[in-house]
Write a protein that holds these residues in place. Structure first.
Motif, PDB file in Angstrom:
ATOM      1  N   SER A   7       0.808  -1.219   0.000  1.00 26.41           N
ATOM      2  CA  SER A   7       0.000   0.000   0.000  1.00 26.41           C
ATOM      3  C   SER A   7       0.845   1.274   0.000  1.00 26.41           C
ATOM      4  CB  SER A   7      -0.925   0.015   1.226  1.00 26.41           C
ATOM      5  OG  SER A   7      -0.164  -0.026   2.423  1.00 26.41           O
ATOM      6  N   ILE A   8       2.162   1.117  -0.084  1.00 23.72           N
ATOM      7  CA  ILE A   8       3.060   2.279  -0.030  1.00 23.72           C
ATOM      8  C   ILE A   8       3.541   2.610  -1.435  1.00 23.72           C
ATOM      9  CG2 ILE A   8       5.217   3.197   0.894  1.00 23.72           C
ATOM     10  CD1 ILE A   8       4.888   1.333   3.272  1.00 23.72           C
ATOM     11  N   GLU A   9       3.204   3.774  -1.893  1.00 27.30           N
ATOM     12  CA  GLU A   9       3.607   4.189  -3.225  1.00 27.30           C
ATOM     13  C   GLU A   9       5.120   4.424  -3.264  1.00 27.30           C
ATOM     14  OE1 GLU A   9       2.625   7.709  -6.524  1.00 27.30           O
ATOM     15  OE2 GLU A   9       1.532   7.611  -4.619  1.00 27.30           O
ATOM     16  N   GLY A  10       5.784   3.897  -4.275  1.00 24.84           N
ATOM     17  CA  GLY A  10       7.221   4.083  -4.430  1.00 24.84           C
ATOM     18  C   GLY A  10       8.070   3.145  -3.599  1.00 24.84           C
ATOM     19  N   ALA A  11       7.437   2.130  -2.985  1.00 24.71           N
ATOM     20  CA  ALA A  11       8.218   1.160  -2.207  1.00 24.71           C
ATOM     21  C   ALA A  11       9.105   0.337  -3.151  1.00 24.71           C
ATOM     22  CB  ALA A  11       7.293   0.236  -1.432  1.00 24.71           C
ATOM     23  N   PRO A  12      10.267  -0.106  -2.672  1.00 26.20           N
ATOM     24  CA  PRO A  12      11.148  -0.919  -3.528  1.00 26.20           C
ATOM     25  C   PRO A  12      10.452  -2.167  -4.043  1.00 26.20           C
ATOM     26  CG  PRO A  12      12.298  -0.201  -1.546  1.00 26.20           C
ATOM     27  CD  PRO A  12      10.860   0.139  -1.346  1.00 26.20           C
ATOM     28  N   GLN A  13      10.896  -2.642  -5.170  1.00 27.06           N
ATOM     29  CA  GLN A  13      10.372  -3.874  -5.741  1.00 27.06           C
ATOM     30  C   GLN A  13      10.830  -5.061  -4.900  1.00 27.06           C
ATOM     31  OE1 GLN A  13      11.280  -4.519  -9.921  1.00 27.06           O
ATOM     32  NE2 GLN A  13      11.501  -6.720  -9.559  1.00 27.06           N
ATOM     33  N   ILE A  14       9.909  -6.004  -4.665  1.00 30.67           N
ATOM     34  CA  ILE A  14      10.234  -7.214  -3.915  1.00 30.67           C
ATOM     35  C   ILE A  14      10.359  -8.376  -4.884  1.00 30.67           C
ATOM     36  CG2 ILE A  14       9.409  -8.873  -2.213  1.00 30.67           C
ATOM     37  CD1 ILE A  14       8.098  -6.602  -0.714  1.00 30.67           C
ATOM     38  N   ASP A  15      11.510  -9.051  -4.862  1.00 34.62           N
ATOM     39  CA  ASP A  15      11.753 -10.215  -5.712  1.00 34.62           C
ATOM     40  C   ASP A  15      11.778 -11.472  -4.844  1.00 34.62           C
ATOM     41  OD1 ASP A  15      12.045  -8.588  -7.998  1.00 34.62           O
ATOM     42  OD2 ASP A  15      14.145  -8.203  -7.487  1.00 34.62           O
ATOM     43  N   ASP A  16      11.162 -12.523  -5.327  1.00 36.06           N
ATOM     44  CA  ASP A  16      11.050 -13.761  -4.553  1.00 36.06           C
ATOM     45  C   ASP A  16      12.338 -14.579  -4.644  1.00 36.06           C
ATOM     46  OD1 ASP A  16      10.229 -15.910  -3.104  1.00 36.06           O
ATOM     47  OD2 ASP A  16       8.728 -16.600  -4.554  1.00 36.06           O
ATOM     48  N   ALA A  17      12.944 -14.834  -3.495  1.00 35.81           N
ATOM     49  CA  ALA A  17      14.200 -15.592  -3.454  1.00 35.81           C
ATOM     50  C   ALA A  17      13.996 -17.080  -3.688  1.00 35.81           C
ATOM     51  CB  ALA A  17      14.883 -15.384  -2.100  1.00 35.81           C
ATOM     52  N   GLN A  18      12.770 -17.553  -3.617  1.00 38.77           N
ATOM     53  CA  GLN A  18      12.513 -18.984  -3.727  1.00 38.77           C
ATOM     54  C   GLN A  18      12.476 -19.469  -5.177  1.00 38.77           C
ATOM     55  OE1 GLN A  18       9.085 -20.203  -1.502  1.00 38.77           O
ATOM     56  NE2 GLN A  18       9.320 -22.373  -2.023  1.00 38.77           N
ATOM     57  N   ARG A  19      12.440 -18.551  -6.131  1.00 43.86           N
ATOM     58  CA  ARG A  19      12.399 -18.977  -7.529  1.00 43.86           C
ATOM     59  C   ARG A  19      13.660 -19.768  -7.889  1.00 43.86           C
ATOM     60  NH1 ARG A  19      11.980 -14.058 -11.309  1.00 43.86           N
ATOM     61  NH2 ARG A  19      13.265 -13.109  -9.689  1.00 43.86           N
TER      62      ARG A  19
ATOM     63  N   GLN B 148      12.883 -21.985   1.203  1.00 47.41           N
ATOM     64  CA  GLN B 148      12.152 -20.731   1.074  1.00 47.41           C
ATOM     65  C   GLN B 148      13.088 -19.519   1.127  1.00 47.41           C
ATOM     66  OE1 GLN B 148      11.297 -23.141   3.470  1.00 47.41           O
ATOM     67  NE2 GLN B 148       9.882 -24.035   1.965  1.00 47.41           N
ATOM     68  N   GLU B 149      14.247 -19.704   1.738  1.00 47.93           N
ATOM     69  CA  GLU B 149      15.212 -18.611   1.900  1.00 47.93           C
ATOM     70  C   GLU B 149      16.606 -19.162   1.610  1.00 47.93           C
ATOM     71  OE1 GLU B 149      14.573 -15.178   4.859  1.00 47.93           O
ATOM     72  OE2 GLU B 149      15.901 -16.573   5.885  1.00 47.93           O
ATOM     73  N   PRO B 150      16.942 -19.354   0.330  1.00 45.94           N
ATOM     74  CA  PRO B 150      18.221 -19.987  -0.037  1.00 45.94           C
ATOM     75  C   PRO B 150      19.431 -19.168   0.412  1.00 45.94           C
ATOM     76  CG  PRO B 150      16.713 -19.890  -1.909  1.00 45.94           C
ATOM     77  CD  PRO B 150      16.132 -19.020  -0.838  1.00 45.94           C
ATOM     78  N   ARG B 151      20.555 -19.836   0.452  1.00 46.29           N
ATOM     79  CA  ARG B 151      21.795 -19.190   0.890  1.00 46.29           C
ATOM     80  C   ARG B 151      22.163 -17.994   0.019  1.00 46.29           C
ATOM     81  NH1 ARG B 151      27.892 -21.825   1.088  1.00 46.29           N
ATOM     82  NH2 ARG B 151      28.883 -20.063   2.119  1.00 46.29           N
ATOM     83  N   LEU B 152      21.830 -18.052  -1.263  1.00 50.98           N
ATOM     84  CA  LEU B 152      22.180 -16.943  -2.163  1.00 50.98           C
ATOM     85  C   LEU B 152      21.544 -15.627  -1.733  1.00 50.98           C
ATOM     86  CD1 LEU B 152      21.958 -18.687  -5.663  1.00 50.98           C
ATOM     87  CD2 LEU B 152      24.025 -18.035  -4.401  1.00 50.98           C
ATOM     88  N   THR B 153      20.451 -15.696  -0.969  1.00 45.21           N
ATOM     89  CA  THR B 153      19.791 -14.474  -0.507  1.00 45.21           C
ATOM     90  C   THR B 153      20.714 -13.636   0.361  1.00 45.21           C
ATOM     91  OG1 THR B 153      17.749 -15.779  -0.433  1.00 45.21           O
ATOM     92  CG2 THR B 153      17.668 -13.584   0.541  1.00 45.21           C
ATOM     93  N   SER B 154      21.551 -14.299   1.128  1.00 43.53           N
ATOM     94  CA  SER B 154      22.479 -13.584   2.008  1.00 43.53           C
ATOM     95  C   SER B 154      23.864 -13.432   1.408  1.00 43.53           C
ATOM     96  CB  SER B 154      22.607 -14.318   3.347  1.00 43.53           C
ATOM     97  OG  SER B 154      23.186 -15.602   3.162  1.00 43.53           O
ATOM     98  N   LEU B 155      24.142 -14.159   0.341  1.00 43.08           N
ATOM     99  CA  LEU B 155      25.496 -14.186  -0.199  1.00 43.08           C
ATOM    100  C   LEU B 155      25.713 -13.254  -1.382  1.00 43.08           C
ATOM    101  CD1 LEU B 155      28.281 -15.600  -0.071  1.00 43.08           C
ATOM    102  CD2 LEU B 155      27.379 -17.288  -1.691  1.00 43.08           C
ATOM    103  N   VAL B 156      24.718 -13.146  -2.265  1.00 41.87           N
ATOM    104  CA  VAL B 156      24.926 -12.446  -3.535  1.00 41.87           C
ATOM    105  C   VAL B 156      24.664 -10.936  -3.484  1.00 41.87           C
ATOM    106  CG1 VAL B 156      24.179 -12.312  -5.945  1.00 41.87           C
ATOM    107  CG2 VAL B 156      24.546 -14.541  -4.872  1.00 41.87           C
TER     108      VAL B 156
END
Length: 229
Positions: free
Chosen positions: A101-113, A150-158
């Motif tokens: 509901s927040i205009e201009g909020a950053p885009q959220i990308d799903d790490a589980q893909r 649901q939260e792969p290691r690459l989420t914190s590494l890359v």
């Protein structure tokens, strides 16, 4: 008593003593790595914060309700346009519900893909990643990140900037304590990460550089869920 009996008696006595010495050593080792590090809940928070800040980690105090807004403010301050997060995790769902509901909020990308579906974007266009944490270790100033499907290691590494959610109630005294209390030997994942600061190296000409092997910035959102912070 025969000469043979005396020899066997001495051997049995030596074996019993050896076993007692081994148990004593195990007890002493346990005492050194557990009893040496004993802090109150507030002291655990303070020690971990001070140790992480000493290695250029940002630590921001927040609460269960306000952390999504605080994360948004930090991302806007750092001019970060998108965020990689496991959207099916509890914190991922909370972030989606708050930011939609927040205009201009950053885009959220799903790490589980599957990585094959977003490898190019992940390695070249991802500004930041957000993960939860298993807890913290006051003795070493470390945070435990426990990768999952649901939260792969690459989420914190890359991503070049790594945001971590840490609840104050999950900060333990020592590494030995957390392994024992959470029964790591019975449920250890393929990898568990102990993160104490941004990625850094001094391999080249002994010049300290950040971001060589992972995020160059580490930002901790420390959620106050204790009566005394």
């Amino acid at each position: 008593m025969s000469h043979r009996d005396r020899i066997l008696g001495r051997l049995s006595s030596a074996l019993r003593q050896s076993g007692a010495d081994e148990l004593h050593r195990e007890h002493e080792d346990r005492r050194v790595v557990t009893e040496r590090y004993q802090y109150s809940p507030a002291e655990r928070v303070r020690r971990l914060t001070e140790m992480m800040q000493a290695v250029y980690t940002e630590v921001h105090a927040t609460d269960e309700q306000q952390w999504p807004q605080q994360l948004l403010a930090l991302m806007q301050q750092k001019q970060l346009g998108n965020l990689l997060v496991g959207t099916s995790t509890p914190h991922g769902q909370k972030l989606l519900d708050t930011w939609q509901s927040i205009e201009g909020a950053p885009q959220i990308d799903d790490a589980q893909r599957p990585i094959e579906q977003h490898k190019e974007a992940l390695f070249h266009h991802t500004a930041a990643g957000l993960t939860g944490s298993r807890g913290g270790i006051a003795a070493t100033g470390s945070i435990i990140v426990w990768p999952t499907p649901q939260e792969p290691r690459l989420t914190s590494l890359v991503p070049p900037v790594h945001f971590i959610l840490l609840r104050a109630s999950t900060i333990h005294n020592s590494f030995a304590e957390v392994m024992e209390q959470e029964n790591w030997k019975g449920q250890l994942p393929t990898n568990a990460l102990l993160i104490s600061g941004p990625s850094k190296t001094a391999d080249i000409q002994q010049t300290l550089a950040y971001g060589a092997h992972g995020p160059k910035e580490l930002v901790v959102l420390l959620i106050n869920d204790l009566e005394k912070f």
